[in-house]
Design an enzyme around this catalytic site. Sequence first.
Site, mmCIF file in Angstrom:
data_model
loop_
_atom_site.group_PDB
_atom_site.id
_atom_site.type_symbol
_atom_site.label_atom_id
_atom_site.label_comp_id
_atom_site.label_asym_id
_atom_site.label_seq_id
_atom_site.Cartn_x
_atom_site.Cartn_y
_atom_site.Cartn_z
ATOM 1 N N GLY A 1 -34.142 -74.499 -4.552
ATOM 2 C CA GLY A 1 -35.296 -73.854 -3.951
ATOM 3 C C GLY A 1 -35.182 -73.895 -2.441
ATOM 4 O O GLY A 1 -34.515 -74.772 -1.883
ATOM 5 N N GLN B 1 -38.194 -73.610 6.152
ATOM 6 C CA GLN B 1 -36.956 -74.367 6.339
ATOM 7 C C GLN B 1 -35.892 -73.587 7.112
ATOM 8 O O GLN B 1 -34.925 -74.178 7.585
ATOM 9 C CB GLN B 1 -36.367 -74.752 4.972
ATOM 10 N N CYS C 1 -34.276 -82.955 -0.649
ATOM 11 C CA CYS C 1 -34.673 -81.773 0.119
ATOM 12 C C CYS C 1 -33.517 -81.368 1.027
ATOM 13 O O CYS C 1 -32.900 -82.237 1.653
ATOM 14 C CB CYS C 1 -35.913 -82.112 0.949
ATOM 15 N N LEU C 2 -33.261 -80.073 1.103
ATOM 16 C CA LEU C 2 -32.176 -79.595 1.966
ATOM 17 C C LEU C 2 -32.457 -79.911 3.439
ATOM 18 O O LEU C 2 -31.534 -79.938 4.245
ATOM 19 C CB LEU C 2 -31.980 -78.090 1.782
ATOM 20 N N HIS D 1 -42.972 -78.406 -4.500
ATOM 21 C CA HIS D 1 -42.183 -78.821 -3.336
ATOM 22 C C HIS D 1 -42.082 -77.662 -2.327
ATOM 23 O O HIS D 1 -42.261 -77.872 -1.122
ATOM 24 C CB HIS D 1 -40.788 -79.256 -3.826
ATOM 25 N N GLU D 2 -41.831 -76.446 -2.821
ATOM 26 C CA GLU D 2 -41.680 -75.301 -1.912
ATOM 27 C C GLU D 2 -43.022 -74.896 -1.289
ATOM 28 O O GLU D 2 -43.088 -74.566 -0.105
ATOM 29 C CB GLU D 2 -41.044 -74.105 -2.631
ATOM 30 N N HIS E 1 -43.742 -77.058 1.558
ATOM 31 C CA HIS E 1 -43.034 -76.642 2.782
ATOM 32 C C HIS E 1 -43.845 -75.580 3.528
ATOM 33 O O HIS E 1 -43.927 -75.602 4.755
ATOM 34 C CB HIS E 1 -41.671 -76.035 2.440
HETATM 35 ZN ZN ZN Z 1 -37.382 -79.202 0.554
#
Ligand code: ZN
Length: 175
Positions: free
Chosen positions: A45, A50, A96-97, A138-139, A142
């Site tokens: 995702g 981000q 998380c990226l 989670h998204e 963000h």
């Molecule tokens: Zn993340």
Amino acid sequence: MILEILKYPDPFLKTRAEKVEKIDDGIRALVTDMVETMYHAKGIGLAATQVGAGKRVAVLDVPTDEERRERGKHLLTLINPEIILSEGSVVYEEGCLSIPGFTADVTRASKLVVRTLDIEGMEREITAEGLFAIAIQHEIDHLDGLLFIDRLSRLKREMMKRKIRKSLEAEERAL
Ligand code: ZN
């Protein structure tokens, strides 16, 4: 085009994304780039926040438990997503990226219904559970300027932030 993924503690990650008023070429190009960036980073995702775009857009490709991952099979674009129903509770070790190398147990709703626009601008209602439900929350976090570490207890969050800070300092010294 592969976009740069902002890393914690970049202050932009704390900003709240704006609603998409019109799905135009700019939004379509953003989605295309986000999908490419998500696959390149081997994520399931990615939220617009981000990649430094303050729009309520996220892309997901969450594999089910029963199958090996097939790229594109579960690809989903969320535009202006809203959780309209959530129930249950589940703990999952999230990563998380934007915080590479760190994970923590996060508690979230186990099942939800999300109202969203798709890339064609059609309104859809999606029912999600398991990892899919976790990833959606989670998204959306963000898009509200929240990271998974913000979902931890104060004590755990402070410990985690200290660990991340130390590792970033070590990285700087290594350069
Ligand atoms: Zn993340």
